[in-house]
Design a protein around this motif. Structure first.
Motif, PDB file in Angstrom:
ATOM      1  N   THR A  35       0.818  -1.221   0.000  1.00  0.00           N
ATOM      2  CA  THR A  35       0.000   0.000   0.000  1.00  0.00           C
ATOM      3  C   THR A  35       0.851   1.270   0.000  1.00  0.00           C
ATOM      4  O   THR A  35       0.624   2.169  -0.823  1.00  0.00           O
ATOM      5  N   MET A  36       1.806   1.358   0.892  1.00  0.00           N
ATOM      6  CA  MET A  36       2.611   2.574   0.950  1.00  0.00           C
ATOM      7  C   MET A  36       3.500   2.738  -0.284  1.00  0.00           C
ATOM      8  O   MET A  36       3.613   3.857  -0.806  1.00  0.00           O
ATOM      9  N   PRO A  37       4.152   1.676  -0.798  1.00  0.00           N
ATOM     10  CA  PRO A  37       4.881   1.860  -2.063  1.00  0.00           C
ATOM     11  C   PRO A  37       3.982   2.331  -3.212  1.00  0.00           C
ATOM     12  O   PRO A  37       4.395   3.183  -4.012  1.00  0.00           O
ATOM     13  N   LEU A  38       2.758   1.792  -3.302  1.00  0.00           N
ATOM     14  CA  LEU A  38       1.847   2.266  -4.337  1.00  0.00           C
ATOM     15  C   LEU A  38       1.511   3.739  -4.141  1.00  0.00           C
ATOM     16  O   LEU A  38       1.422   4.508  -5.104  1.00  0.00           O
ATOM     17  N   PHE A  39       1.342   4.147  -2.894  1.00  0.00           N
ATOM     18  CA  PHE A  39       0.993   5.531  -2.600  1.00  0.00           C
ATOM     19  C   PHE A  39       2.151   6.471  -2.903  1.00  0.00           C
ATOM     20  O   PHE A  39       1.982   7.494  -3.588  1.00  0.00           O
ATOM     21  N   PHE A  40       3.348   6.130  -2.410  1.00  0.00           N
ATOM     22  CA  PHE A  40       4.493   7.016  -2.616  1.00  0.00           C
ATOM     23  C   PHE A  40       5.017   6.976  -4.048  1.00  0.00           C
ATOM     24  O   PHE A  40       5.668   7.932  -4.489  1.00  0.00           O
ATOM     25  N   ALA A  41       4.762   5.887  -4.765  1.00  0.00           N
ATOM     26  CA  ALA A  41       5.197   5.794  -6.167  1.00  0.00           C
ATOM     27  C   ALA A  41       4.099   6.284  -7.106  1.00  0.00           C
ATOM     28  O   ALA A  41       3.944   5.789  -8.217  1.00  0.00           O
TER      29      ALA A  41
END
Length: 287
Positions: free
Chosen positions: A213-219
């Motif tokens: 979730t966080m990699p998708l958000f920050f990327a």
């Protein structure tokens, strides 16, 4: 000499009413066919999923806390320090569509846990033996996740309006916002269901969900423009469906330059691919 027996009355061509009712009990009705069946079953599954909100609305309230913190703390702070170039748009305005997409994704990305719970409770097996196609089951759950995310988006929009974010109130643009939220959430819920079909357990799904979730958000372009990212991250952002959802929301709500035709084409294609993948893996989950 006795009279000749009376001639028997000619039998009726149709069986008695009682026999007809008995036939209905013994012989199942023919399944409905036609182009209307699949949409009707998708809507039915969607309504069943939304009925759960009537019994417990705490999820909507608790999930509103994190978007509010992002807008109030992160948005207000970075608006003051002006650390991120946003082309003349106040940073909190720039951030609001990204937080709408983030909150919708966070609701949808753990939707596979519900599927695993239904498997463990025996509900999924009962659903799979009905005439409803698996694609209709998945699509109903996916769009139910989209409608739940839409309720969350309304909460974020209200918070953003209270903070002074300059958003449009054009009904057609708001309808486009609703479609973008539903399509993006449908994809991420199908992604979660597909992962559930691979890992098969709640613990593994929770771990993978938290890991992506966080990699998708920050990327994505939710927090900052793609132009300020390093080259490799720009490449990741261009294949991330969340970036297209945020671009569509930003263009519709703020009127900033966007690529709405491309954004919606990617979201529709991602949703269709997600439904197909999750439908294919649903049988493995039910074994």
């Amino acid at each position: 000499m006795s009279e000749a027996p009376a001639a028997p009355q000619p039998g009726s061509v149709e069986p008695p009413a009682a026999a007809r009712h008995l036939d209905l009990l013994l012989i199942p009705p023919r399944p409905r066919t036609g182009w209307r069946v699949l949409p009707a079953r998708v809507v039915a599954m969607c309504v069943v999923e939304l009925q759960k909100l009537r019994h417990d609305r705490t999820e909507l309230y608790t999930r509103a806390v994190q978007p509010a913190l992002w807008l109030v703390v992160f948005g207000e702070t970075f608006t003051r320090i002006k650390a991120i170039p946003t082309g003349g748009t106040p940073y909190i305005d720039y951030l609001a569509p990204g937080i709408i997409a983030q909150s919708a994704m966070f609701i949808a990305i753990f939707y596979g846990i519900m599927i695993i719970w239904e498997r463990d409770a025996g509900i999924l097996t009962k659903l799979l033996v009905t005439p409803t196609p698996r694609s209709a089951l998945i699509a109903g759950k996916a769009f139910a996740a989209g409608l739940k995310a839409l309720l969350q988006a309304v909460v974020v929009i209200v918070i953003a309006a209270l903070l002074g974010v300059a958003m449009t109130w054009n009904p057609l643009r708001l309808l486009g916002v609703a479609v973008a939220v539903i399509l993006g959430s449908a994809f991420f819920s199908c992604l979660s269901i597909s992962i559930a079909g691979i890992v098969l357990t709640r613990d593994r799904l929770m771990g993978i969900g938290q890991a992506i979730t966080m990699p998708l958000f920050f990327a994505s372009n939710a927090l900052y423009p793609v132009a300020v990212m390093p080259g490799w991250l720009q490449t990741v952002s261009r294949i991330n469906p969340l970036s297209y959802q945020v671009d569509a929301l930003r263009g519709l709500l703020l009127g900033t330059p966007s690529h709405l035709a491309l954004d919606f084409a990617v979201l529709v294609a991602a949703s269709v691919a997600g439904i197909a993948a999750a439908s294919a893996l649903l049988g493995r989950l039910a074994r």
